[in-house]
Each structure stands twice: as structure tokens, then as C-alpha cells.
Scaffold this motif. Sequence first.
Motif, PDB file in Angstrom:
ATOM      1  N   PHE A   1     -66.134 -20.682  30.489  1.00 31.94           N
ATOM      2  CA  PHE A   1     -66.762 -19.376  30.685  1.00 31.94           C
ATOM      3  C   PHE A   1     -68.271 -19.515  30.885  1.00 31.94           C
ATOM      4  O   PHE A   1     -68.855 -18.809  31.720  1.00 31.94           O
ATOM      5  CB  PHE A   1     -66.465 -18.473  29.487  1.00 31.94           C
TER       6      PHE A   1
ATOM      7  N   ILE B   1     -70.462 -12.613  31.255  1.00 32.89           N
ATOM      8  CA  ILE B   1     -69.093 -12.509  30.750  1.00 32.89           C
ATOM      9  C   ILE B   1     -69.183 -12.058  29.301  1.00 32.89           C
ATOM     10  O   ILE B   1     -69.692 -12.789  28.442  1.00 32.89           O
ATOM     11  CB  ILE B   1     -68.337 -13.844  30.860  1.00 32.89           C
TER      12      ILE B   1
ATOM     13  N   ALA C   1     -64.090 -12.469  27.631  1.00 31.87           N
ATOM     14  CA  ALA C   1     -63.749 -13.876  27.389  1.00 31.87           C
ATOM     15  C   ALA C   1     -62.522 -13.995  26.498  1.00 31.87           C
ATOM     16  O   ALA C   1     -61.634 -14.826  26.741  1.00 31.87           O
ATOM     17  CB  ALA C   1     -64.938 -14.596  26.757  1.00 31.87           C
TER      18      ALA C   1
ATOM     19  N   LYS D   1     -63.680 -20.409  24.092  1.00 34.80           N
ATOM     20  CA  LYS D   1     -64.997 -19.841  24.388  1.00 34.80           C
ATOM     21  C   LYS D   1     -66.125 -20.820  24.124  1.00 34.80           C
ATOM     22  O   LYS D   1     -67.274 -20.572  24.526  1.00 34.80           O
ATOM     23  CB  LYS D   1     -65.229 -18.581  23.543  1.00 34.80           C
TER      24      LYS D   1
END
Length: 501
Positions: free
Chosen positions: A297, A308, A313, A357
Motif C-alpha cells: 500500500f 490510501i 487499506a 499494511k
Amino acid sequence: MPSAETTRVSVHEPDTVRPTREDEVAAAGSELIGGPVGRHALLGTSWWTPVRIVALVAIGMFALGMVQKLPCYDSGWFFGASSQYTHACYSDIPHLYQARGFADGRVPYFDKLPGDMSYLEYPVLTGVFMEIASWPVQGGTLQAQEQMYWMVNAGMLMVCAVVIAVCTARVHRRRPWDGLLVALAPAFALTATINWDLLAVALLAAAMLMWSRGRPLAFGVLIGLATAAKFYPFLVLGPLFVLCWRAGKWREYGTAVLGAVGAWIVVNLPVMLLAPEGWSKFYSFSQERAIDFGSVFLFISRWRNIEITTDAANASALVMMLVACAGIAAMTLTAPRRPRFAQLVFLIVAVFILTNKVYSPQYVLWLVPLAALARPRWRDFLIWQACEVGYFLGIWMYLAYTTSADAHKGLPDDGYQVAIAVHLLGTLYLCAVVVRDIFMPERDAVRRAGDDDPSGGVLDGTPDVFVLGAAARPPRHALHSGGPYVEWGGQDAEPTRYGSP
């Protein structure tokens, strides 16, 4: 007289597989110690067994990793904002000794912390590990206490490292030398003392060993304990479900799940009831955490110059994970031969890492023993390790750049983007090779040696009871592989053959 190309390989071959005779990279590397083992070498006749050698090598490499942290131990953790990054020796351990209340005698999960982190953000068993390591630390300056805390943790983590290497060496009975992949992994040594991940990795490695020995209850208990130390180990129950579905081993799977749930509850329930706010901090922090270093991400957001959000996410990571799980399940049920347990465990953990993440450098520890079991070939393993070492250096050089003000020492943002891409591509490469081995079992180093699934325990050599698609038919490409026959299957199963006629 039959030719070498048509000689069949027995599945009951008892001899230990010698990597210097089947792996060209291992053979070339063995020249440093006298060359490949000879045909008439007397193995197993001295104290120097493969498992003991693997354990000693793991201790040696771990010690080298500790030496690599010396610039920080002496000063980098305590003086200068960027020194610990320019020397690539950062560790969370000394910093969190004070930041998470251990220096003040606060009890994890029960005592609230000052600052922006109200409670310890680690699972319960890791918190217990951190607390126990703080007990021997007494007196002296804060710097001396933090140094001692890191040293005590390093000693405890070294035990975990040896457990990981030994368990990996023993999972595949005929392939103990594969444990050297773990013991000699450069990324393993470099990241072992950054955080407390080795505790969960050791428990998962021990669980893999128990399953390979046909002990589902012990496996389940260890999985539950590993999940109480880190979130990811419970994922292995997913591919195991599909494998047991294909093999009809429901009783063993149920035993494993009950053991896992029971062990997790025993560890978590007291803290959950007595300190619910502190116990839940790990889960709320994981959910609320924004995209961070090393993740796909972060790479996309900077590459495309878009924002984002955390919610986006979280949703995207969940969708990608579910799609990948569905793909792994479909592959398991349609592959020409039931995939090996270690292959699927590696894939599910790798997917979790790729869709997370955040990718902290020590997360590579999760995959090292699984990669050694899933794809025990030195070339592919070292290609992946080179990518991970590149990322290890990249993130520290990037942090050095961002903390050195106008001096700009280190790696700028564009360079860090390249480091993230290298990590992602390296992991995807190893995943692709493992998937290829699943659909082309004759390319699998473990099965080419004549085994079925030595990490599979009750699954090893067991006939299928449920398959989809063309799983029951040998792939056409296997008829032209040019290699020897390889047969596998239980005593009551019809053996499956791959190789040239």
C-alpha cells in the motif's frame, strides 16, 4: 539392462538426502570445507550429527547478528537520531524497555502507560516474554538497564533461534541438512534481535514438527500458543483444513483445532477478563494502524501519488487475503498430487505478509523456516534472501536519510521505493516457484528424492478421498520430464508416478 533415466526411485529409501549430491549450489559451497561428501563416507558414526551441526551453526550466526548490533549497543541507541540507522543496527527492544513501562515496573496490560500508546500493543504471550526478560534488569543508569534488557532478550531469543533451526532440520526425517538454510540465512541473523518475533516463529516450528510426527493435539496446542504470541500462526489451520478435506482426515483436524483454541484461551482468558482494555490494545492497534513501511500500500500510494486511508487499506487487505485463500484452496483440491503441508503454510503466510499494511524487516523471520521446508533449494532460497537483505539495508538507509536533516545521509524516497519493490518481487518469486512445484511435482526437490509429504504427518502417503478437476490424472508434462520415476502413496493407495517411461 535398464538405463539410468528409467530407474525408479523408491519411496521407502531410508538414506539421508545429501544436498551436496542433489543441489549444485550446495555442492559448490561445500568446496569451502573440502567438497561434497563422498559415496563411501561413513555418516552418523560420530557425535557430529546433522542436527547438532545445524544447532551450532545457528548459534554462531545468531552471535554474528549480535556483533552486527555493537555500534548501536555502544552508542547508536542512545546518542544521535540517525546513527542507529546508518549502522543498520536498530532494535525495538532497548527503546521499548522504557517506553512500555518495564523500566518503571509497570505490569503489561494492567497498568496504563503515559504517552500516545496507552497499553502494551503486543499479544499476551509476547508480553509475558517481555516481562520475564525485564526481571534480571536491576540498578544502574537507564542506558545500562536498556543494554542489559537487550542482552537478556538476545539470550532468550537465541534459544528460540536454535529451536527453530533444530525443528526445521527434524521435520523432514531424510533431509536434516535443510536446517542449514535456516541457520545460515543472512536475513535471519540480521533481524533476529530487532523485535520478539522469534518466540512465535519457534512455537510454529515446533508445531510443524509435531504435526509431521502425527501428533495433532500437540500441534494444535503449539499453534494456539504461537497465536497468543503473534497473530499470523493461526493461518496455518486454513490450508490444513483443505488438505484434511482432500485426505479425509477430519478427526485429526478437529483435534488440532480444539488444541489450538484451548491453548489460546488458557493464555488469553485471564488477561481478557481482568484487564480487557489492555488485552484488546493489540487488536485495536492493528485495526487502526495506518499504512506503514514496506507495505504494498505504501508502494502504490507513493508510486501513484495517491492517499490510501486506513479503512481502504483494511478492506483491500481483507479482500486480497480472501481471494488468495480461495485460490490456495482451489489449487489444493485440483493439483495433480495433494500439495505438501509445508508448501501451503509458506504460501498462506507469504500472502499475509504481502497484503499487510506494514512490513517490518523482522517479518522475514516468519518465512525463513517455512521457505526451507517448502522449497529446499539453495539457489532460490538465496535469491530471496538477497532481496530481503536489500530491503533490510534499504529501510535503514531511508530512515537515515529522513532523520539526518540537511545532511541527507542515506537513501532518498525513490531509492526506498526500489527497496520495497525488491522485497515484494523476491517474495513473489519464491511463491511462484512453490506454486510451480505443486502443479509439477516432479520439480519438487522433496518429491524428486522419493518422499510424498514428510511434513504432512497423517497426510503423508494417504490416498485422496475428495478432489476436483483433473487432480486424479497425471499431468501431461510429467510424461516428458526426462527424470526418473517417482512413486508415492500409502500401503493401501494406488501409487502415483511422475517421470519419463
